[in-house]
Enzyme design. Structure first.
Site, short mmCIF file in Angstrom:
data_model
loop_
_atom_site.label_atom_id
_atom_site.label_comp_id
_atom_site.label_asym_id
_atom_site.label_seq_id
_atom_site.Cartn_x
_atom_site.Cartn_y
_atom_site.Cartn_z
N GLU A 169 0.83 -1.20 0.00
CA GLU A 169 0.00 0.00 0.00
C GLU A 169 0.87 1.26 0.00
OE1 GLU A 169 -2.30 -2.87 2.81
OE2 GLU A 169 -0.24 -2.57 2.12
N CYS A 223 -2.08 -3.17 7.42
CA CYS A 223 -1.46 -3.22 8.75
C CYS A 223 -1.61 -1.86 9.41
CB CYS A 223 0.02 -3.60 8.61
SG CYS A 223 1.05 -2.28 7.94
N CYS A 262 0.17 1.03 7.57
CA CYS A 262 -0.55 1.41 6.34
C CYS A 262 -1.83 2.16 6.66
CB CYS A 262 -0.84 0.18 5.49
SG CYS A 262 0.63 -0.46 4.68
#
Length: 150
Positions: free
Chosen positions: A64, A100, A103
């Site tokens: 990402e 996560c 991110c």
């Protein structure tokens, strides 16, 4: 739709294309301990960027973040949708994975209103980036509202 899980709710046809874009990328470049996640971002004007997770022995840069950096480097500042897919074994199909914590912070910082596809048990659903991080860090200059930024 073999690269997309069968239980999809609140996901559009355009989202499925984004999932397939990220899935195709990780299928082409998957390498154990180096590239396990791919992401795709659709910008507000419909442009699509995709990127790979970059892993090392101690440091990992998420897909990402790589993809967001690519879109920002191309001059985009408004984002519509983001998805990440994970593949842990060579013979498995990629599956949507939730961002996560790091991110979530990056996505919320750059695009709090962006749609993010997340894994919810066996389903995939859509949330706004700001919903992924309900109490984000707010820098002092934003709290002051004086425009000063170090």
């Amino acid at each position: 739709m073999n690269s997309v899980d069968s239980a999809i709710s609140a996901v559009t046809d355009a989202d499925i294309i984004l999932i397939e874009e990220a899935s195709a990328l990780i299928n082409r470049h998957w390498k154990r301990d180096q590239h396990g996640v791919a992401a795709a971002i659709r910008t507000a004007d419909g442009s699509v960027f995709s990127g790979l997770h970059v892993g090392g022995r101690r440091i990992n840069i998420c897909g990402e973040q790589v993809t967001m950096g690519m879109a920002l480097s191309a001059g985009h500042k408004e984002f519509d949708t983001c998805v990440a897919v994970i593949k842990t074994l060579a013979d498995e199909e990629p599956a949507v994975t939730s961002p996560c914590g790091a991110c979530r912070e990056v996505l919320t910082w750059y695009a709090p209103g962006m749609r993010v596809l997340v894994r919810d048990g066996t389903d995939v659903r859509v949330m706004l980036a700001r919903e992924l991080l309900p109490a984000p860090y707010i820098p002092p200059w934003e709290l002051r509202g004086d425009g000063f930024r170090p």
